[in-house]
Design a protein around this motif. Structure first.
Motif, PDB file in Angstrom:
ATOM      1  N   ILE A   1      -2.852  10.308  -0.122  1.00 48.45           N
ATOM      2  CA  ILE A   1      -2.985   9.350  -1.219  1.00 48.45           C
ATOM      3  C   ILE A   1      -2.483  10.034  -2.481  1.00 48.45           C
ATOM      4  O   ILE A   1      -2.937  11.139  -2.814  1.00 48.45           O
ATOM      5  N   ALA A   2      -1.557   9.397  -3.171  1.00 48.68           N
ATOM      6  CA  ALA A   2      -1.053   9.952  -4.431  1.00 48.68           C
ATOM      7  C   ALA A   2      -1.128   8.895  -5.520  1.00 48.68           C
ATOM      8  O   ALA A   2      -0.559   7.809  -5.380  1.00 48.68           O
ATOM      9  N   THR A   3      -1.839   9.205  -6.587  1.00 48.48           N
ATOM     10  CA  THR A   3      -1.893   8.327  -7.756  1.00 48.48           C
ATOM     11  C   THR A   3      -1.280   9.000  -8.984  1.00 48.48           C
ATOM     12  O   THR A   3      -1.118   8.365 -10.021  1.00 48.48           O
ATOM     13  N   ARG A   4      -0.964  10.289  -8.852  1.00 51.69           N
ATOM     14  CA  ARG A   4      -0.249  11.022  -9.894  1.00 51.69           C
ATOM     15  C   ARG A   4       0.602  12.092  -9.194  1.00 51.69           C
ATOM     16  O   ARG A   4       0.274  12.533  -8.099  1.00 51.69           O
ATOM     17  N   ASP A   5       1.679  12.475  -9.866  1.00 51.62           N
ATOM     18  CA  ASP A   5       2.609  13.434  -9.248  1.00 51.62           C
ATOM     19  C   ASP A   5       2.948  12.972  -7.831  1.00 51.62           C
ATOM     20  O   ASP A   5       2.881  13.740  -6.862  1.00 51.62           O
ATOM     21  N   LEU A   6       3.302  11.708  -7.724  1.00 53.16           N
ATOM     22  CA  LEU A   6       3.395  11.028  -6.431  1.00 53.16           C
ATOM     23  C   LEU A   6       4.368  11.705  -5.472  1.00 53.16           C
ATOM     24  O   LEU A   6       4.035  11.976  -4.311  1.00 53.16           O
ATOM     25  N   LEU A   7       5.565  12.004  -5.936  1.00 51.38           N
ATOM     26  CA  LEU A   7       6.603  12.506  -5.051  1.00 51.38           C
ATOM     27  C   LEU A   7       6.275  13.909  -4.533  1.00 51.38           C
ATOM     28  O   LEU A   7       6.340  14.175  -3.331  1.00 51.38           O
TER      29      LEU A   7
ATOM     30  N   ALA B   1       7.583  -1.277   0.059  1.00 50.67           N
ATOM     31  CA  ALA B   1       7.190  -1.368  -1.346  1.00 50.67           C
ATOM     32  C   ALA B   1       6.456  -2.693  -1.546  1.00 50.67           C
ATOM     33  O   ALA B   1       6.959  -3.753  -1.159  1.00 50.67           O
ATOM     34  N   VAL B   2       5.291  -2.629  -2.129  1.00 47.54           N
ATOM     35  CA  VAL B   2       4.470  -3.821  -2.351  1.00 47.54           C
ATOM     36  C   VAL B   2       4.348  -4.049  -3.848  1.00 47.54           C
ATOM     37  O   VAL B   2       3.913  -3.174  -4.588  1.00 47.54           O
ATOM     38  N   GLY B   3       4.746  -5.252  -4.265  1.00 44.03           N
ATOM     39  CA  GLY B   3       4.652  -5.588  -5.675  1.00 44.03           C
ATOM     40  C   GLY B   3       5.683  -4.886  -6.529  1.00 44.03           C
ATOM     41  O   GLY B   3       5.437  -4.594  -7.698  1.00 44.03           O
TER      42      GLY B   3
ATOM     43  N   VAL C   1       3.614   3.576   2.031  1.00 45.82           N
ATOM     44  CA  VAL C   1       3.351   2.332   1.314  1.00 45.82           C
ATOM     45  C   VAL C   1       3.354   2.635  -0.175  1.00 45.82           C
ATOM     46  O   VAL C   1       2.496   3.389  -0.665  1.00 45.82           O
ATOM     47  N   ALA C   2       4.316   2.050  -0.885  1.00 50.25           N
ATOM     48  CA  ALA C   2       4.379   2.210  -2.336  1.00 50.25           C
ATOM     49  C   ALA C   2       3.803   0.962  -2.985  1.00 50.25           C
ATOM     50  O   ALA C   2       4.281  -0.151  -2.742  1.00 50.25           O
ATOM     51  N   TYR C   3       2.778   1.162  -3.804  1.00 53.06           N
ATOM     52  CA  TYR C   3       2.149   0.047  -4.511  1.00 53.06           C
ATOM     53  C   TYR C   3       2.467   0.209  -5.988  1.00 53.06           C
ATOM     54  O   TYR C   3       2.017   1.163  -6.641  1.00 53.06           O
ATOM     55  N   GLY C   4       3.264  -0.728  -6.507  1.00 57.94           N
ATOM     56  CA  GLY C   4       3.648  -0.668  -7.916  1.00 57.94           C
ATOM     57  C   GLY C   4       5.050  -0.115  -8.091  1.00 57.94           C
ATOM     58  O   GLY C   4       5.565   0.609  -7.234  1.00 57.94           O
ATOM     59  N   PRO C   5       5.689  -0.436  -9.216  1.00 52.22           N
ATOM     60  CA  PRO C   5       7.105  -0.060  -9.430  1.00 52.22           C
ATOM     61  C   PRO C   5       7.329   1.444  -9.515  1.00 52.22           C
ATOM     62  O   PRO C   5       8.339   1.947  -9.017  1.00 52.22           O
ATOM     63  N   GLY C   6       6.409   2.175 -10.138  1.00 53.62           N
ATOM     64  CA  GLY C   6       6.571   3.628 -10.234  1.00 53.62           C
ATOM     65  C   GLY C   6       6.522   4.286  -8.866  1.00 53.62           C
ATOM     66  O   GLY C   6       7.320   5.172  -8.551  1.00 53.62           O
ATOM     67  N   ALA C   7       5.592   3.833  -8.041  1.00 57.01           N
ATOM     68  CA  ALA C   7       5.492   4.376  -6.690  1.00 57.01           C
ATOM     69  C   ALA C   7       6.722   4.029  -5.869  1.00 57.01           C
ATOM     70  O   ALA C   7       7.205   4.846  -5.074  1.00 57.01           O
TER      71      ALA C   7
ATOM     72  N   GLY D   1      -8.367  -0.562  -2.237  1.00 53.68           N
ATOM     73  CA  GLY D   1      -8.945  -0.143  -3.505  1.00 53.68           C
ATOM     74  C   GLY D   1      -7.914   0.317  -4.517  1.00 53.68           C
ATOM     75  O   GLY D   1      -8.113   1.312  -5.224  1.00 53.68           O
ATOM     76  N   LEU D   2      -6.804  -0.416  -4.631  1.00 61.52           N
ATOM     77  CA  LEU D   2      -5.696  -0.005  -5.485  1.00 61.52           C
ATOM     78  C   LEU D   2      -5.810  -0.635  -6.865  1.00 61.52           C
ATOM     79  O   LEU D   2      -6.102  -1.821  -6.996  1.00 61.52           O
ATOM     80  N   THR D   3      -5.549   0.162  -7.889  1.00 58.86           N
ATOM     81  CA  THR D   3      -5.616  -0.339  -9.270  1.00 58.86           C
ATOM     82  C   THR D   3      -4.337  -0.076 -10.047  1.00 58.86           C
ATOM     83  O   THR D   3      -4.121  -0.663 -11.108  1.00 58.86           O
ATOM     84  N   GLY D   4      -3.504   0.806  -9.578  1.00 58.40           N
ATOM     85  CA  GLY D   4      -2.259   1.133 -10.264  1.00 58.40           C
ATOM     86  C   GLY D   4      -1.283   1.741  -9.293  1.00 58.40           C
ATOM     87  O   GLY D   4      -1.477   1.701  -8.074  1.00 58.40           O
ATOM     88  N   ASP D   5      -0.202   2.319  -9.813  1.00 54.78           N
ATOM     89  CA  ASP D   5       0.824   2.902  -8.951  1.00 54.78           C
ATOM     90  C   ASP D   5       0.213   3.914  -7.987  1.00 54.78           C
ATOM     91  O   ASP D   5      -0.434   4.885  -8.410  1.00 54.78           O
ATOM     92  N   THR D   6       0.442   3.683  -6.694  1.00 56.35           N
ATOM     93  CA  THR D   6      -0.125   4.541  -5.645  1.00 56.35           C
ATOM     94  C   THR D   6       0.882   4.654  -4.512  1.00 56.35           C
ATOM     95  O   THR D   6       1.505   3.669  -4.114  1.00 56.35           O
ATOM     96  N   LEU D   7       1.040   5.875  -4.010  1.00 55.73           N
ATOM     97  CA  LEU D   7       1.891   6.106  -2.849  1.00 55.73           C
ATOM     98  C   LEU D   7       1.004   6.595  -1.705  1.00 55.73           C
ATOM     99  O   LEU D   7       0.297   7.600  -1.840  1.00 55.73           O
ATOM    100  N   LEU D   8       1.003   5.838  -0.602  1.00 63.98           N
ATOM    101  CA  LEU D   8       0.166   6.151   0.557  1.00 63.98           C
ATOM    102  C   LEU D   8       1.052   6.552   1.728  1.00 63.98           C
ATOM    103  O   LEU D   8       2.057   5.898   2.005  1.00 63.98           O
ATOM    104  N   LEU D   9       0.678   7.623   2.418  1.00 66.91           N
ATOM    105  CA  LEU D   9       1.357   8.025   3.643  1.00 66.91           C
ATOM    106  C   LEU D   9       0.408   7.773   4.801  1.00 66.91           C
ATOM    107  O   LEU D   9      -0.700   8.331   4.842  1.00 66.91           O
ATOM    108  N   ILE D  10       0.818   6.918   5.739  1.00 70.34           N
ATOM    109  CA  ILE D  10      -0.014   6.546   6.884  1.00 70.34           C
ATOM    110  C   ILE D  10       0.508   7.249   8.127  1.00 70.34           C
ATOM    111  O   ILE D  10       1.696   7.167   8.447  1.00 70.34           O
ATOM    112  N   ARG D  11      -0.365   7.957   8.800  1.00 74.11           N
ATOM    113  CA  ARG D  11       0.007   8.682  10.005  1.00 74.11           C
ATOM    114  C   ARG D  11       0.361   7.728  11.147  1.00 74.11           C
ATOM    115  O   ARG D  11      -0.027   6.550  11.112  1.00 74.11           O
ATOM    116  N   PRO D  12       1.042   8.214  12.187  1.00 76.07           N
ATOM    117  CA  PRO D  12       1.362   7.335  13.321  1.00 76.07           C
ATOM    118  C   PRO D  12       0.145   6.788  14.052  1.00 76.07           C
ATOM    119  O   PRO D  12       0.254   5.758  14.725  1.00 76.07           O
ATOM    120  N   ASP D  13      -1.018   7.450  13.923  1.00 79.08           N
ATOM    121  CA  ASP D  13      -2.227   6.941  14.576  1.00 79.08           C
ATOM    122  C   ASP D  13      -3.053   6.052  13.664  1.00 79.08           C
ATOM    123  O   ASP D  13      -4.210   5.742  13.964  1.00 79.08           O
TER     124      ASP D  13
END
Length: 530
Positions: free
Chosen positions: A491-497, A450-452, A424-430, A473-485
């Protein structure tokens, strides 16, 4: 024992733990056999409470509709004291919210839960082999060989992995020589009876407490005229077995002769075992459900914990069979054993409180619902990882209500549903970094949203009601990886990739691996992205 005809996974035990695991493995395209020593599916009510987190699991596995159709919310308690009955709210009724779609514990007899899971498994093309008992178990570095006796004789089944989900008296656990630490109080026994009843209102879960922890209780089972009776026996009491003797015991305690039993459908004497397996894995054989932990019935925890064992283990077995490091299977015990230990403490405390007639022991809340259970601090969720305003790595990923580009409402759980990971990418940078995220072609695929942000190579959604932003609880660019379960894997808010790529390596196959089961079928969950 390196047998090219070996199935991918042999599951011993077809209760909720084994059946949930089988569903998850089969939908990954794996070759699975599930055997059970009983001649047919379980017929009793036994574990009758399905918690909110388990309802979410059942939705993902495709069995939720049948479970909802076969149950109801819990009625209020009716505490009887002489001629008076005091209503008591055991479960606070909650309304669904965007992040918690199933907020209430669901009352359903276990046999209906079992059959819902079995029907879903049959719909995936797999049947349960009843009347087949494990009589031998050996393994080497590559294969497990189980000796199974059935009506037509004895068969050797070779498998790449095996899972014992065969109950508290697990033959698999005993064959492995794994200790089962804890206690069994043979003096504390409860007679459980499913009986057709008249003369008792069905809008209450009736309880008649008595001194010294004596208790008779009757819970109406939805969609029937049957009650589940719980009769706590005295230490030297012989359990009544005939209908008239059971009714006499009920009358002697309740002093209500309007109550009549017309048919007994199932009965059992329960002893509150409180035990935890010393290990959940020995080589290529693992334990799940009651084979790994047994609880008191208080708080409706055993079935739910066991089913979620299978849900945790399924994707990890799938990934390892697709080429991920086998060390991923060690995280199963590391994540689930502490959960079971905590649940053991909770249910034991509640059981003791019932014996003391402590009213608080009859209350049920967030601890029982299992929504707050977390793997934070475990091997896949380091405590030094990043967090958002509401979530840490290892926490349950909440639901949210989003909108597609065509204005269609989409639940986040709808996106999660299936055997894949979700980014889940939240924000354009993510969103830009998500497009560059590499994913293995083997094992569970990655679904990207990608959301937003402008659409990339995944699904573009918006969050006009801020349900995602608020729950996560998102406030800025965030990249979330959700497991299959359905737990937060990163959670990445910096150095996302870079950080997301590193976290994914611990959960995905090595480069060059292919997802092919022993049947030669490529997994439907394989592939890099969707």
């Amino acid at each position: 024992m390196n047998n090219p005809q070996a199935v991918d996974v042999l599951i011993v035990g077809a209760g909720p733990s084994g059946a949930a695991l089988a569903i998850d493995l089969v939908r990954r395209g794996l070759d699975v056999r599930i055997v059970d020593r009983s001649p047919h599916a379980f017929d009793g009510s036994r574990a009758k409470g399905v918690q909110p987190r388990s309802l979410e699991v059942l939705e993902d596995l495709g069995a939720l509709d049948a479970v909802l159709a076969g149950g109801s919310v819990y009625p209020r308690l009716g505490l009887h004291a002489g001629p008076f009955a005091v209503p008591w709210k055991m479960f606070p009724h909650k309304e669904a919210t965007p992040d918690v779609p199933y907020p209430n514990t669901w009352l359903i007899p276990q046999f209906r839960t079992d059959r819902a899971l079995h029907a879903r498994l049959a719909g995936l093309g797999r049947g349960i082999e009843f009347g087949r008992e494990l009589t031998g178990l050996t393994q080497d570095a590559d294969t497990v060989v189980a000796e199974v006796a059935g009506p037509d004789g004895t068969e050797e089944i070779a498998a790449r992995y095996a899972v014992g989900a065969d109950g508290g008296s697990s033959t698999v656990r005993k064959r492995l020589g794994i200790g089962f630490a804890g206690s069994t109080d043979d003096s504390d026994r409860v007679l459980i009876v499913d009986a057709t009843v008249t003369g008792l209102a069905r809008n209450r879960w009736h309880m008649w407490p008595g001194r010294g922890g004596r208790l008779v209780a009757a819970c109406p089972l939805p969609g029937s005229d049957v009650f589940q009776w719980m009769i706590r026996l005295t230490p030297d009491e012989e359990p009544p077995s005939e209908r008239d003797d059971i009714l006499r015991r009920i009358h002697d305690h309740t002093h209500d002769r309007r109550i009549q039993l017309h048919a007994i459908h199932w009965k059992s004497v329960f002893r509150p075992n409180i035990r935890l397996a010393e290990s959940y894995r020995r080589g290529r054989v693992l334990l799940a459900g009651d084979a790994a932990h047994v609880h008191t019935p208080a708080g409706a925890q055993g079935l739910n914990t066991g089913m979620q064992d299978g849900y945790n283990l399924g994707w990890k077995l799938g990934q390892v069979l697709a080429g991920a490091d086998a060390a991923l299977l060690d995280t199963y015990e590391a994540e689930r054993q502490p959960i079971a230990a905590g649940v053991l403490g909770l249910s034991t405390e509640k059981w003791g409180g019932i014996a003391r007639l402590d009213p608080s022991s009859m209350k049920r809340g967030k601890d029982e619902q299992q929504l707050a259970l977390t793997y934070y601090g475990g091997p896949l969720a380091p405590a030094d990882g990043e967090r958002t305003g509401t979530l840490r790595v290892g926490d349950r990923a909440p639901d949210a209500e989003l909108l597609g580009t065509d204005g269609t409402r989409t639940r986040l759980f709808d996106v999660f549903r299936g055997p894949h990971f979700t980014a889940v990418a939240y924000g354009p940078g993510a969103a830009r970094d998500l497009e560059r995220l590499a994913w293995p072609t083997a094992g569970a695929r990655l679904k990207r949203i990608a959301v937003g942000a402008a659409p990339g190579d995944g699904l573009a959604l918006s969050d006009p009601g801020h349900t995602l932003r608020g729950a996560y609880g998102l406030t800025g660019d965030t990249l979330l990886l959700i497991r299959p379960d359905g737990y937060v894997g990163h959670i990445a808010t910096r150095d996302l990739l870079t950080t997301t790529q590193t976290a994914a390596r611990a959960m995905t196959p090595r480069p060059g691996s292919r997802t092919v089961s022993r049947q030669g079928r490529t997994s439907p969950g394989s592939g890099a992205t969707a």
